[in-house]
Structures are given as structure tokens and as C-alpha cells.
Motif scaffolding. Structure first.
Motif, mmCIF file in Angstrom:
data_model
loop_
_atom_site.group_PDB
_atom_site.id
_atom_site.type_symbol
_atom_site.label_atom_id
_atom_site.label_comp_id
_atom_site.label_asym_id
_atom_site.label_seq_id
_atom_site.Cartn_x
_atom_site.Cartn_y
_atom_site.Cartn_z
ATOM 1 N N GLU A 76 -26.286 -30.504 16.806
ATOM 2 C CA GLU A 76 -27.047 -29.791 17.832
ATOM 3 C C GLU A 76 -26.122 -29.055 18.799
ATOM 4 O O GLU A 76 -26.365 -27.890 19.142
ATOM 5 N N ALA A 77 -25.064 -29.700 19.243
ATOM 6 C CA ALA A 77 -24.121 -29.046 20.162
ATOM 7 C C ALA A 77 -23.456 -27.850 19.487
ATOM 8 O O ALA A 77 -23.280 -26.794 20.109
ATOM 9 N N LEU A 82 -22.896 -21.944 18.825
ATOM 10 C CA LEU A 82 -22.919 -20.744 17.989
ATOM 11 C C LEU A 82 -24.056 -19.802 18.371
ATOM 12 O O LEU A 82 -23.905 -18.583 18.292
ATOM 13 N N GLU A 83 -25.183 -20.358 18.823
ATOM 14 C CA GLU A 83 -26.262 -19.506 19.336
ATOM 15 C C GLU A 83 -25.788 -18.722 20.561
ATOM 16 O O GLU A 83 -26.121 -17.542 20.717
ATOM 17 N N ALA A 84 -24.993 -19.361 21.416
ATOM 18 C CA ALA A 84 -24.458 -18.675 22.600
ATOM 19 C C ALA A 84 -23.545 -17.517 22.208
ATOM 20 O O ALA A 84 -23.381 -16.563 22.970
ATOM 21 N N LEU A 85 -22.978 -17.591 20.996
ATOM 22 C CA LEU A 85 -22.127 -16.510 20.491
ATOM 23 C C LEU A 85 -22.937 -15.429 19.768
ATOM 24 O O LEU A 85 -22.376 -14.429 19.334
ATOM 25 N N GLY A 86 -24.241 -15.665 19.601
ATOM 26 C CA GLY A 86 -25.095 -14.663 18.972
ATOM 27 C C GLY A 86 -25.713 -15.073 17.648
ATOM 28 O O GLY A 86 -26.501 -14.316 17.080
ATOM 29 N N ALA A 87 -25.372 -16.248 17.126
ATOM 30 C CA ALA A 87 -25.974 -16.709 15.870
ATOM 31 C C ALA A 87 -27.415 -17.152 16.123
ATOM 32 O O ALA A 87 -27.811 -17.379 17.273
ATOM 33 N N LYS A 88 -28.186 -17.262 15.048
ATOM 34 C CA LYS A 88 -29.541 -17.796 15.191
ATOM 35 C C LYS A 88 -29.787 -18.845 14.119
ATOM 36 O O LYS A 88 -29.207 -18.810 13.033
ATOM 37 N N ARG A 89 -30.645 -19.775 14.470
ATOM 38 C CA ARG A 89 -31.037 -20.824 13.520
ATOM 39 C C ARG A 89 -32.050 -20.244 12.541
ATOM 40 O O ARG A 89 -32.983 -19.548 12.932
ATOM 41 N N VAL A 90 -31.856 -20.565 11.264
ATOM 42 C CA VAL A 90 -32.780 -20.121 10.231
ATOM 43 C C VAL A 90 -33.681 -21.277 9.817
ATOM 44 O O VAL A 90 -34.900 -21.145 9.767
ATOM 45 N N ALA A 91 -33.072 -22.443 9.506
ATOM 46 C CA ALA A 91 -33.862 -23.596 9.060
ATOM 47 C C ALA A 91 -33.012 -24.858 9.112
ATOM 48 O O ALA A 91 -31.790 -24.794 8.923
ATOM 49 N N PHE A 92 -33.673 -25.984 9.338
ATOM 50 C CA PHE A 92 -33.022 -27.282 9.199
ATOM 51 C C PHE A 92 -33.435 -27.815 7.840
ATOM 52 O O PHE A 92 -34.625 -27.944 7.544
ATOM 53 N N ILE A 93 -32.452 -28.090 6.973
ATOM 54 C CA ILE A 93 -32.724 -28.547 5.607
ATOM 55 C C ILE A 93 -32.042 -29.891 5.404
ATOM 56 O O ILE A 93 -30.824 -29.996 5.565
ATOM 57 N N LYS A 94 -32.817 -30.887 5.063
ATOM 58 C CA LYS A 94 -32.342 -32.249 4.805
ATOM 59 C C LYS A 94 -31.552 -32.798 5.987
ATOM 60 O O LYS A 94 -32.070 -33.582 6.763
ATOM 61 N N ARG A 95 -30.284 -32.408 6.137
ATOM 62 C CA ARG A 95 -29.426 -32.941 7.196
ATOM 63 C C ARG A 95 -28.423 -31.899 7.697
ATOM 64 O O ARG A 95 -27.378 -32.241 8.202
ATOM 65 N N TRP A 96 -28.752 -30.604 7.544
ATOM 66 C CA TRP A 96 -27.863 -29.553 8.028
ATOM 67 C C TRP A 96 -28.679 -28.367 8.533
ATOM 68 O O TRP A 96 -29.833 -28.186 8.172
ATOM 69 N N TRP A 97 -28.021 -27.562 9.384
ATOM 70 C CA TRP A 97 -28.619 -26.322 9.888
ATOM 71 C C TRP A 97 -28.135 -25.135 9.071
ATOM 72 O O TRP A 97 -26.939 -24.982 8.853
ATOM 73 N N GLN A 105 -24.545 -12.680 7.975
ATOM 74 C CA GLN A 105 -24.098 -13.683 7.008
ATOM 75 C C GLN A 105 -24.721 -15.048 7.333
ATOM 76 O O GLN A 105 -24.802 -15.447 8.485
ATOM 77 N N ARG A 106 -25.140 -15.719 6.285
ATOM 78 C CA ARG A 106 -25.661 -17.082 6.430
ATOM 79 C C ARG A 106 -24.512 -18.073 6.301
ATOM 80 O O ARG A 106 -23.580 -17.872 5.532
ATOM 81 N N PHE A 107 -24.606 -19.158 7.049
ATOM 82 C CA PHE A 107 -23.653 -20.258 6.956
ATOM 83 C C PHE A 107 -24.372 -21.520 7.377
ATOM 84 O O PHE A 107 -25.498 -21.468 7.883
ATOM 85 N N CYS A 108 -23.757 -22.668 7.137
ATOM 86 C CA CYS A 108 -24.394 -23.940 7.467
ATOM 87 C C CYS A 108 -23.524 -24.753 8.410
ATOM 88 O O CYS A 108 -22.296 -24.668 8.364
ATOM 89 N N ILE A 109 -24.185 -25.541 9.240
ATOM 90 C CA ILE A 109 -23.509 -26.551 10.059
ATOM 91 C C ILE A 109 -23.866 -27.885 9.427
ATOM 92 O O ILE A 109 -25.047 -28.229 9.309
ATOM 93 N N VAL A 110 -22.848 -28.627 9.006
ATOM 94 C CA VAL A 110 -23.047 -29.874 8.272
ATOM 95 C C VAL A 110 -22.340 -31.025 8.982
ATOM 96 O O VAL A 110 -21.463 -30.811 9.815
ATOM 97 N N ASN A 111 -22.732 -32.232 8.641
ATOM 98 C CA ASN A 111 -22.026 -33.414 9.132
ATOM 99 C C ASN A 111 -20.628 -33.456 8.529
ATOM 100 O O ASN A 111 -20.371 -32.818 7.502
ATOM 101 N N PRO A 112 -19.701 -34.211 9.127
ATOM 102 C CA PRO A 112 -18.337 -34.273 8.593
ATOM 103 C C PRO A 112 -18.315 -34.600 7.096
ATOM 104 O O PRO A 112 -18.985 -35.528 6.641
ATOM 105 N N GLN A 113 -17.559 -33.804 6.365
ATOM 106 C CA GLN A 113 -17.435 -33.939 4.913
ATOM 107 C C GLN A 113 -16.082 -34.500 4.496
ATOM 108 O O GLN A 113 -15.942 -35.046 3.422
ATOM 109 N N ARG A 114 -15.079 -34.291 5.341
ATOM 110 C CA ARG A 114 -13.703 -34.645 4.972
ATOM 111 C C ARG A 114 -13.103 -35.635 5.958
ATOM 112 O O ARG A 114 -11.952 -35.538 6.324
ATOM 113 N N GLY A 115 -13.899 -36.590 6.394
ATOM 114 C CA GLY A 115 -13.409 -37.597 7.317
ATOM 115 C C GLY A 115 -13.713 -37.254 8.760
ATOM 116 O O GLY A 115 -14.278 -36.204 9.063
ATOM 117 N N PRO A 116 -13.339 -38.156 9.656
ATOM 118 C CA PRO A 116 -13.651 -37.979 11.075
ATOM 119 C C PRO A 116 -13.003 -36.726 11.660
ATOM 120 O O PRO A 116 -11.935 -36.301 11.237
#
Length: 129
Positions: A76-77, A82-97, A105-116
């Protein structure tokens, strides 16, 4: 304060034959294919070193493209930053934005994938950044 970093390059493939697409990208990038995960049948992962972003091959229904994932310890943070920089949310899917940059360009915000994530291996962001 939260942390984020580049996590993954996701190669979206509009194809019924995920194995063929994976074979192409494996050979094109000179990377072995990791064994498939039973809970993620629409994805294949190529082997990368711990210093490199992950590379995923993903079966999709939209035209093929490559997008990136940003991993964050507070989704969420990071979305708000990223919204403050001009990005917009498209959808929340399973566990990522799924997000869209101001340039489309589309991109995703995900939980940590490669450790803490911490100040040693990721960007640290305070509330206003």
C-alpha cells in the motif's frame, strides 16, 4: 518507512504453448529453466543469480509484452508513493497491484520475492517520497 527494489522481468506470452515460449526465452537468454511450481501453472522461471532480477515467462490473454515487478515490504505504501509520481492503480490481483505508469507501461507491485528488504539491499522510502 518502507523498502522496495526491482524484482522481476516478466515476459508475457499470448500463447497456448507455454513450454515452447519458455524454451525460446531460455535459449535466447542462455538460462536454464527451473522446475515448474504446481500452484503456478501459468508461469515458468528461468535460473538467475542472486544479484540479478528474476525472469518469469507468463501465459497471458493479452498481446505479448515484457513488464517489470517492483517488490515492496508494504504494498500500500509503495502504491501510494508511485501514485504521487503519476502512476495509477489498475487492479489488485491475488496478492499484488497492477499499476500503470504515466507513460502507459504496466508493472506490478509484489511482495518480496528474493528475501527480506532492508536499507542494505533496497531503496528506503519515508512517507512523503
Amino acid at each position: 518507512m518502507h523498502h522496495s527494489r526491482l524484482s522481476t522481468f516478466v515476459i508475457d506470452c499470448q500463447s497456448e504453448d507455454l513450454e515452447r515460449a519458455t524454451d525460446f526465452w531460455s535459449r535466447a537468454l542462455g538460462r536454464d529453466v527451473k522446475p515448474p511450481q504446481a500452484d503456478s501453472p501459468g508461469y515458468r522461471e528461468l535460473a538467475t543469480s542472486s544479484e540479478e532480477p528474476l525472469v518469469l515467462i507468463q501465459r497471458v490473454d493479452h498481446p505479448g509484452r515484457i513488464h517489470l515487478d517492483i517488490e515492496a515490504d508494504d504494498l500500500e505504501a509503495e502504491a501510494k508513493r508511485l501514485e504521487a509520481l503519476g502512476a495509477k492503480r489498475v487492479a489488485f490481483i491475488k496478492r499484488w497491484w497492477v499499476m500503470e505508469a504515466p507513460t502507459g507501461q504496466r508493472f506490478c507491485i509484489v511482495n518480496p520475492q528474493r528475501g527480506p528488504l532492508d536499507a542494505q539491499n533496497a531503496n528506503a522510502w519515508s512517507g512523503g517520497e
